[in-house]
Motif scaffolding. Structure first.
Motif, PDB file in Angstrom:
ATOM      1  N   SER B  78      40.320  44.089  49.527  1.00  0.00           N
ATOM      2  CA  SER B  78      40.272  44.052  50.988  1.00  0.00           C
ATOM      3  C   SER B  78      38.954  43.455  51.493  1.00  0.00           C
ATOM      4  O   SER B  78      38.854  43.057  52.643  1.00  0.00           O
ATOM      5  CB  SER B  78      40.463  45.463  51.559  1.00  0.00           C
ATOM      6  N   ASP B  97      51.729  31.146  61.359  1.00  0.00           N
ATOM      7  CA  ASP B  97      52.330  32.367  60.813  1.00  0.00           C
ATOM      8  C   ASP B  97      51.789  32.691  59.424  1.00  0.00           C
ATOM      9  O   ASP B  97      51.702  33.857  59.036  1.00  0.00           O
ATOM     10  CB  ASP B  97      53.857  32.232  60.760  1.00  0.00           C
ATOM     11  N   VAL B 101      50.623  36.477  58.966  1.00  0.00           N
ATOM     12  CA  VAL B 101      51.281  37.306  57.950  1.00  0.00           C
ATOM     13  C   VAL B 101      50.273  37.733  56.876  1.00  0.00           C
ATOM     14  O   VAL B 101      50.250  38.884  56.450  1.00  0.00           O
ATOM     15  CB  VAL B 101      52.470  36.530  57.336  1.00  0.00           C
ATOM     16  N   TYR B 102      49.410  36.814  56.505  1.00  0.00           N
ATOM     17  CA  TYR B 102      48.402  37.134  55.494  1.00  0.00           C
ATOM     18  C   TYR B 102      47.455  38.216  56.003  1.00  0.00           C
ATOM     19  O   TYR B 102      47.093  39.139  55.285  1.00  0.00           O
ATOM     20  CB  TYR B 102      47.628  35.865  55.125  1.00  0.00           C
ATOM     21  N   ARG B 104      48.203  40.472  58.082  1.00  0.00           N
ATOM     22  CA  ARG B 104      48.916  41.757  58.101  1.00  0.00           C
ATOM     23  C   ARG B 104      48.981  42.388  56.718  1.00  0.00           C
ATOM     24  O   ARG B 104      49.111  43.612  56.615  1.00  0.00           O
ATOM     25  CB  ARG B 104      50.303  41.568  58.704  1.00  0.00           C
ATOM     26  N   TYR B 105      48.914  41.575  55.676  1.00  0.00           N
ATOM     27  CA  TYR B 105      48.862  42.151  54.322  1.00  0.00           C
ATOM     28  C   TYR B 105      47.621  43.044  54.184  1.00  0.00           C
ATOM     29  O   TYR B 105      47.593  43.959  53.366  1.00  0.00           O
ATOM     30  CB  TYR B 105      48.795  41.068  53.245  1.00  0.00           C
ATOM     31  N   PHE B 106      46.584  42.731  54.977  1.00  0.00           N
ATOM     32  CA  PHE B 106      45.369  43.543  54.936  1.00  0.00           C
ATOM     33  C   PHE B 106      45.431  44.700  55.927  1.00  0.00           C
ATOM     34  O   PHE B 106      44.440  45.392  56.139  1.00  0.00           O
ATOM     35  CB  PHE B 106      44.139  42.683  55.250  1.00  0.00           C
ATOM     36  N   GLY B 107      46.570  44.827  56.584  1.00  0.00           N
ATOM     37  CA  GLY B 107      46.715  45.917  57.536  1.00  0.00           C
ATOM     38  C   GLY B 107      46.142  45.601  58.904  1.00  0.00           C
ATOM     39  O   GLY B 107      45.944  46.496  59.717  1.00  0.00           O
ATOM     40  N   ASN B 110      49.084  42.971  64.463  1.00  0.00           N
ATOM     41  CA  ASN B 110      49.611  41.666  64.852  1.00  0.00           C
ATOM     42  C   ASN B 110      48.739  40.931  65.871  1.00  0.00           C
ATOM     43  O   ASN B 110      48.429  39.747  65.717  1.00  0.00           O
ATOM     44  CB  ASN B 110      51.015  41.868  65.416  1.00  0.00           C
ATOM     45  N   LYS B 116      42.576  36.111  65.579  1.00  0.00           N
ATOM     46  CA  LYS B 116      41.792  35.643  64.440  1.00  0.00           C
ATOM     47  C   LYS B 116      42.366  34.323  63.915  1.00  0.00           C
ATOM     48  O   LYS B 116      41.622  33.402  63.555  1.00  0.00           O
ATOM     49  CB  LYS B 116      41.837  36.724  63.348  1.00  0.00           C
ATOM     50  N   LEU B 151      39.867  33.766  55.077  1.00  0.00           N
ATOM     51  CA  LEU B 151      38.876  34.360  55.975  1.00  0.00           C
ATOM     52  C   LEU B 151      39.492  35.346  56.965  1.00  0.00           C
ATOM     53  O   LEU B 151      38.793  35.963  57.758  1.00  0.00           O
ATOM     54  CB  LEU B 151      38.144  33.258  56.749  1.00  0.00           C
ATOM     55  N   ASN B 153      40.600  38.293  56.710  1.00  0.00           N
ATOM     56  CA  ASN B 153      40.157  39.695  56.624  1.00  0.00           C
ATOM     57  C   ASN B 153      38.645  39.833  56.737  1.00  0.00           C
ATOM     58  O   ASN B 153      38.098  40.864  56.367  1.00  0.00           O
ATOM     59  CB  ASN B 153      40.650  40.319  55.324  1.00  0.00           C
TER      60      ASN B 153
END
Lengths: 279, 308
Positions: B78, B97, B101-102, B104-107, B110, B116, B151, B153
């Motif tokens: 993370s 997207d 979506v990427y 969101r993989y880090f939580g 949306n 970002k 970048l 996250n």
């Protein structure tokens, strides 16, 4: 133009509890599911729709057409029901199975072998169980969509014979979950297209012979045992009991079969994803 | 100096009995730009995978931001941004997207991810391609999108595995410029490369890796000073004559390396050495006097060139 802020030197690293699931699960399977929905929406919703009609065509041709010749059939609990009402619940279970299998086998195989999708996901803070749960949920959703639509068709054609048909909805969710879970687990061990064909080789006879179109009793006993080991028969019996209203204790056994199937599938998928992408 | 963000001690990775990484040790300080330079198959990517917490080590110690990646995979990941050697962008999603979506993989929620993403699209000079299909992007654009993605996250360490391999010179320069901005801003960069010019441009400090072990360590300029001369003369006499000529000019310069296609003469003053050669009556087909580079360091250390 300046670069966006990416550097946060003082931010503390969050430590999650070092439980057994610590390195396997980040509690974020929904992001994987969200990705799947977005991808389906933008590229292949037409493909998704096409799979919906297959069991409906079977129901119309066999149930209505052949049913006129067959008359009534005796179920495993001894009740006599019209032929269309006999095969409809079986095809409902098949609809759930098909939806779940499409997504969890070929689609997963492609994402794993060619799109390198899981490799990307697992370089984020996701764990293999997040990926497994997310992808399986997506397959489960497709199975549920097919089965839900099919259940409505059954209602319209008057093939739901008892109020317990309502319970067929959670039952098909369970069936779809089971097939999605086991389907992804098996696919994760496949390396070539030839191996993937073995799945089809098992699926078609299972569809035809799992007491789908006639009662299990037509077979000699040893063959009955083989059928009873395979998953679809349990789904067919479970759903048929619910839509015809012929309930029995054996149905709890069918539920248990799927619970075990889901667990086994999740464990092996997670193990395999970890071995492949987090060696 | 503040505590290192990466500490590797006798880090080893074996596949069956073959050691891909064989006991390497290094430290990376926060804000530093650290490079692993070496030929293909040297163990750079395997090292990067271990640092990226996607590969478990066979032995040795590894600490990323104070955590052992074997035990804290998701937490370590993370905090990292990863640019893999081969782009693994999501071909089923459009450009913007891909970033959301990427994230969101880090939580990341949306809405935050969307903001970002727009910021990073601008940084990657891809704002006008937000709705494009990934397949329609050029190689350089895909690479920039992969960097933008890494970048999302706000990573504390950015891992870049061969960031410009396969790109044309112009695309490489655009990419270098973007990476340089990140570096200026204080992002810790760890990159592997087999291009010495890339290493010289981007790395504060690097290790030269060959066959899974570290051959040398230092700042690019210091390594060149230590292992090479100031200048190099490259002369070509044709592949069948190089070896024969090399015998005749032994003694010229500090050191001579004979490669299949050319002779390298290491010296503090290249022009003077070249003149000596022509005074001997030898006429090279081509000749070039240049500054020493990391390529020469590698040649000196391993007897082989970097790009084979």
């Amino acid at each position: 133009m300046t670069a966006p802020t990416t550097f946060a030197p003082t931010r503390p690293v969050q430590r999650r509890s070092t439980s057994l699931l610590g390195s396997l699960y980040a509690g974020n399977a929904r992001s994987v599911m969200h990705r799947g929905l977005l991808a389906t929406k933008s590229t292949n919703w037409l493909v998704v729709m096409s799979g919906f009609f297959e069991p409906i065509f079977y129901l119309l041709s066999m149930g209505i057409g052949l049913g006129a010749l067959v008359g009534t059939v005796e179920t495993s609990t001894g009740a006599h029901v019209p032929y269309a009402a006999f095969i409809a619940p079986a095809l409902l279970a098949v609809a759930a199975m098909n939806g779940a299998i499409y997504d969890s086998t070929w689609n997963v195989f492609f994402k794993m072998q060619y799109a390198k999708l899981y490799e990307g996901m697992l370089s984020t803070s996701l764990g293999p169980l997040d990926v497994a749960l997310g992808e399986i949920s997506l397959a489960l959703l497709r199975g549920a969509l097919y089965a839900g639509g099919f259940l409505i068709v059954m209602q319209v054609l008057g093939l739901n014979l008892a109020w317990t048909a309502l319970l067929a909805l959670p039952a098909v969710l369970l069936i779809a979950f089971g097939f999605a879970s086991l389907g992804m687990a098996i696919t994760s061990y496949m390396k070539t297209f030839q191996q993937m064909d073995w799945i089809n080789f098992v699926m078609l006879p299972m569809f035809l012979f799992s007491a789908t179109f006639y009662p299990l009793t037509v077979y000699p006993e040893p063959i009955q045992w083989v059928i009873q080991v395979l998953p679809l028969w349990h789904g067919v019996e479970l759903v048929r009991g619910l839509t015809t209203g012929a309930l029995s204790v054996a149905m709890l056994g069918h539920v248990l079969y799927y619970v075990v199937m889901i667990a086994v599938g999740l464990v092996f998928t997670t193990k395999r994803l970890r071995a492949l992408f987090l060696d | 100096m503040s505590a290192p963000v990466i500490t590797a001690n006798l880090l080893t990775k074996k596949y069956k009995e073959v050691a891909a990484v064989d006991g390497i040790s290094f430290e990376v300080a926060p804000g530093e730009s650290f490079g692993l330079l070496g030929p293909n198959g040297a163990g750079k990517s395997t090292t990067m995978r271990m640092v990226g917490a996607v590969s478990t080590r066979t032995s040795g110690d590894l600490s990323i931001l104070g955590l052992d990646p074997n035990d804290h995979g998701p937490e370590v990941r993370s905090q990292l941004g990863v640019v893999p050697q081969q782009d693994n962008l999501d071909m089923e999603l459009r450009v913007r997207d891909n970033l959301i979506v990427y994230g969101r993989y880090f939580g990341i929620p949306n809405k935050t991810a969307g903001k970002k993403a727009d910021e990073l699209l601008e940084f990657a000079q891809l704002s006008d391609r937000a709705k494009a299909k990934v397949d329609d992007l050029s190689g350089g654009m895909k690479r920039r999108l992969t960097i933008a993605r890494s970048l999302m996250n706000e990573p504390r360490i950015l891992l870049l595995d061969e960031p410009t391999t396969g790109l044309d010179p112009q695309a490489r320069h655009i990419l270098w410029d973007r990476l340089f901005r990140l570096k200026e801003q204080g992002t810790t960069l760890v990159l592997t490369t087999h291009y010495m010019d890339e290493a010289e441009q981007l790395c504060d400090r690097l290790v030269v890796v060959d066959k899974g072990t570290i051959m040398a360590e230092g700042a690019p300029a210091a390594l060149i000073r230590q292992y090479s001369t100031r200048e190099v003369v490259e002369v070509r006499f044709g592949s069948d004559r190089n070896a024969e000529v090399a015998e005749r000019i032994r003694g010229i310069g500090e050191r001579i390396e004979v490669l299949p296609d050319r002779i390298l003469i290491y010296s503090e003053n290249g022009e003077a050495e070249l003149q000596k050669i022509t005074e001997m009556g030898l006429e090279p087909i081509t000749s070039l006097v240049r500054r020493s580079s990391l390529e020469d360091v590698f040649l000196r250390l391993t007897g082989r060139s970097l790009i084979e």
